[in-house]
Design a protein around this motif. Sequence first.
Motif, mmCIF file in Angstrom:
data_model
loop_
_atom_site.group_PDB
_atom_site.id
_atom_site.type_symbol
_atom_site.label_atom_id
_atom_site.label_comp_id
_atom_site.label_asym_id
_atom_site.label_seq_id
_atom_site.Cartn_x
_atom_site.Cartn_y
_atom_site.Cartn_z
ATOM 1 N N ARG A 1 0.828 -1.213 0.000
ATOM 2 C CA ARG A 1 0.000 0.000 0.000
ATOM 3 C C ARG A 1 0.865 1.267 0.000
ATOM 4 N N ILE A 2 1.930 1.244 0.754
ATOM 5 C CA ILE A 2 2.843 2.400 0.779
ATOM 6 C C ILE A 2 3.434 2.648 -0.604
ATOM 7 N N ASP A 3 3.773 1.559 -1.285
ATOM 8 C CA ASP A 3 4.321 1.677 -2.635
ATOM 9 C C ASP A 3 3.280 2.253 -3.593
ATOM 10 N N GLU A 4 2.030 1.844 -3.421
ATOM 11 C CA GLU A 4 0.956 2.385 -4.265
ATOM 12 C C GLU A 4 0.777 3.879 -4.039
ATOM 13 N N LEU A 5 0.898 4.317 -2.801
ATOM 14 C CA LEU A 5 0.691 5.727 -2.473
ATOM 15 C C LEU A 5 1.872 6.613 -2.887
ATOM 16 N N LYS A 6 3.048 6.007 -3.081
ATOM 17 C CA LYS A 6 4.259 6.741 -3.495
ATOM 18 C C LYS A 6 4.600 7.872 -2.512
ATOM 19 N N ILE A 7 4.509 7.574 -1.221
ATOM 20 C CA ILE A 7 4.783 8.602 -0.204
ATOM 21 C C ILE A 7 5.958 8.235 0.705
ATOM 22 N N GLU A 8 6.599 7.107 0.407
ATOM 23 C CA GLU A 8 7.584 6.586 1.349
ATOM 24 C C GLU A 8 8.712 7.569 1.635
ATOM 25 N N HIS A 9 9.265 8.169 0.613
ATOM 26 C CA HIS A 9 10.392 9.084 0.819
ATOM 27 C C HIS A 9 9.922 10.403 1.412
ATOM 28 N N GLU A 10 8.679 10.769 1.150
ATOM 29 C CA GLU A 10 8.128 11.962 1.799
ATOM 30 C C GLU A 10 7.969 11.726 3.298
ATOM 31 N N VAL A 11 7.523 10.545 3.670
ATOM 32 C CA VAL A 11 7.338 10.221 5.084
ATOM 33 C C VAL A 11 8.669 10.180 5.811
ATOM 34 N N GLY A 12 9.691 9.621 5.168
ATOM 35 C CA GLY A 12 11.012 9.565 5.777
ATOM 36 C C GLY A 12 11.153 8.483 6.819
ATOM 37 N N HIS A 13 12.012 8.721 7.795
ATOM 38 C CA HIS A 13 12.415 7.705 8.772
ATOM 39 C C HIS A 13 11.219 7.259 9.620
ATOM 40 N N MET A 14 10.884 5.993 9.519
ATOM 41 C CA MET A 14 9.780 5.440 10.305
ATOM 42 C C MET A 14 9.982 3.940 10.462
ATOM 43 N N LYS A 15 9.933 3.462 11.696
ATOM 44 C CA LYS A 15 10.154 2.053 12.002
ATOM 45 C C LYS A 15 8.832 1.380 12.376
ATOM 46 N N ILE A 16 8.408 0.447 11.521
ATOM 47 C CA ILE A 16 7.240 -0.382 11.831
ATOM 48 C C ILE A 16 7.731 -1.788 12.132
ATOM 49 N N ILE B 1 -2.076 -1.800 18.233
ATOM 50 C CA ILE B 1 -1.063 -0.869 17.730
ATOM 51 C C ILE B 1 -0.469 -0.102 18.900
ATOM 52 N N THR B 2 0.864 -0.068 18.937
ATOM 53 C CA THR B 2 1.563 0.732 19.932
ATOM 54 C C THR B 2 2.310 1.854 19.230
ATOM 55 N N LEU B 3 2.515 2.951 19.938
ATOM 56 C CA LEU B 3 3.125 4.144 19.366
ATOM 57 C C LEU B 3 4.274 4.634 20.238
ATOM 58 N N GLY B 4 5.313 5.159 19.591
ATOM 59 C CA GLY B 4 6.380 5.835 20.316
ATOM 60 C C GLY B 4 7.489 4.954 20.832
ATOM 61 N N GLY B 5 7.575 3.714 20.370
ATOM 62 C CA GLY B 5 8.682 2.859 20.782
ATOM 63 C C GLY B 5 9.973 3.265 20.090
ATOM 64 N N ASP B 6 11.087 2.861 20.689
ATOM 65 C CA ASP B 6 12.400 3.250 20.157
ATOM 66 C C ASP B 6 13.433 2.238 20.633
ATOM 67 N N GLY B 7 14.214 1.684 19.709
ATOM 68 C CA GLY B 7 15.217 0.701 20.068
ATOM 69 C C GLY B 7 16.632 1.236 20.065
ATOM 70 N N THR B 8 16.818 2.549 20.027
ATOM 71 C CA THR B 8 18.153 3.141 19.947
ATOM 72 C C THR B 8 18.650 3.567 21.327
ATOM 73 N N LEU C 1 8.799 9.761 15.222
ATOM 74 C CA LEU C 1 9.075 9.613 16.646
ATOM 75 C C LEU C 1 9.236 10.974 17.317
ATOM 76 N N GLN C 2 9.902 11.905 16.649
ATOM 77 C CA GLN C 2 10.062 13.245 17.208
ATOM 78 C C GLN C 2 8.714 13.946 17.341
ATOM 79 N N ALA C 3 7.875 13.797 16.319
ATOM 80 C CA ALA C 3 6.545 14.415 16.383
ATOM 81 C C ALA C 3 5.716 13.800 17.509
ATOM 82 N N TYR C 4 5.809 12.500 17.663
ATOM 83 C CA TYR C 4 5.053 11.826 18.724
ATOM 84 C C TYR C 4 5.517 12.302 20.096
#
Length: 557
Positions: free
Chosen positions: A435-450, A482-489, A530-533
Amino acid sequence: MYTYSEFDEAFVRERVAQFRGQVERRVDGSLTEDEFKPLRLMNGLYLQLHAYMLRVAIPYGTLNPDQMRQLAMIAERWDRGYGHFTTRQNIQYNWPKLADVPDMLDALADVGMHAIQTSGNTIRNVTADHFAGAAADELLDPRPVAELLRQWSTDHPEFQFLPRKFKIAVTGAPNDRAVVKSHDIGLQMVERDGETGVQVIVGGGLGRTPMIGKVVREFLPLEDLLPYCEAIVSVWNLIGRRDNKYKARIKITVHEHGIDEIRRMVEERFAEIRPGFTGVDQQLLAELTGAFAPPAFKTAPTDAYEAARAADPVFRAWADTNLAAHKAEGYAIVTVSLKAHGATPGDASAEQMRLLADLAERFGHQELRISHEQNVILPHVHKADLPELHAALKSAGLATANIGLVSDIIACPGMDYCALATARSIPIAQEIATRIDELKIEHEVGHMKIKISGCINACGHHHVGHIGILGLDRAGVENYQITLGGDGTETASIGERAGPGFPAEGVVPAIERLIFAYLDVRESADETFLQAYRRLGPDPFKAALYPADDKGRANAA
């Protein structure tokens, strides 16, 4: 790279011969499955939903081309032509026949590999930063330390029947790419007064009770590393719970006793055993450090790379996304995505594995790495070779430019394979990426870990995903929280549950709404999800997930 010594070779061959006899007794009925189970688990063999599964150790994620070719051969000869790379930097074969497993283990031993301690209540495969030895931000290559820990822990007589499994991760850089705070022991290389040592973290872990590890020692000299780790495991082995396997991990022990009491007990035990370490471990560490010496980097112009970037937008997009900064001038670290849109995350065919082995020989100084994010790394590639490398990857379907983006999804095997799973992971990952590929928004969205897990054991690391997805069974129906705001760094955090779960068909629309909500509220194109969240909190994202006019949005949690 480390290569087997005569002792290693003899040890592994003896284990294979021993297991061959055990398999023969299981096949002829001399051993029942209950009797055979602890024996097979000691050799990395699981009984999954449809077949046996062999989990092969790739210590600290490092491979050479011959080893990768052997993994390809094993996939073709004894499996179904592919392997699955995991979040533990291992590879799994999902369809071996029991009678063939000893031959598979012998084939692994031929190239210095094994499946020992990839299962069971023991110290598992030691993992490390997949950019180790190459990253521009690295203080020290963590692989010699990881190999020292591997040798110490393998068949350690005191630690073969621990309260539960035990996992160690090591990183040599301030930017944590090894998720050290989610491990039983996490080791972070640090500097103090010009000396390099480690910060020691204990009690991290995911699963049904996710916890971020706590610092037990701010600075530990490298010469104290092995006795200190032994002290930690020894203390836990004595006081860890054995009455309830769900409360047996060291994270629960740390939580119940408190980090101050654990620190006191570890330091006391460390003082007792430290005199017994006479320096042999440090002699071995010095030898191992030599084994991991950097390759002879070449000097060459980078004009071809710059020209390709200027002339080819496809190459430029791949270079912008899949390359990382290297410590050597003129070089780059290449991450090869195993996440083509709609593909199974982490799967590689035998043909692809052979190509990667060939490319490591031609362009990568004979080295490959497996990342915990289920991709393959060529850690040392000169920029002059990148256009030719990219062309070869593209011809094999391995040039997807999505590292760190929405479709670079971590997913466990889920209910397609795993006997413990309560929901599917792979189809959900495939549908989101498509679906992301269909929307062609991946590079606009940028860094995101699912990250997606098919049960509460969290093999997909969903707790530390910017967006985590956990599949559960609700009265016989798959339901996805669905969980939000996790970070493994290095700024690790556990994601917060957003609300009621979604049926399988509702997951992709929910993720789509979440992504568009993020695009609406971010301050700039540079602000990550993650920064926005963290700036706004969960409310705008929950509102997107659960719009008031969405009648059939979710099942009751």
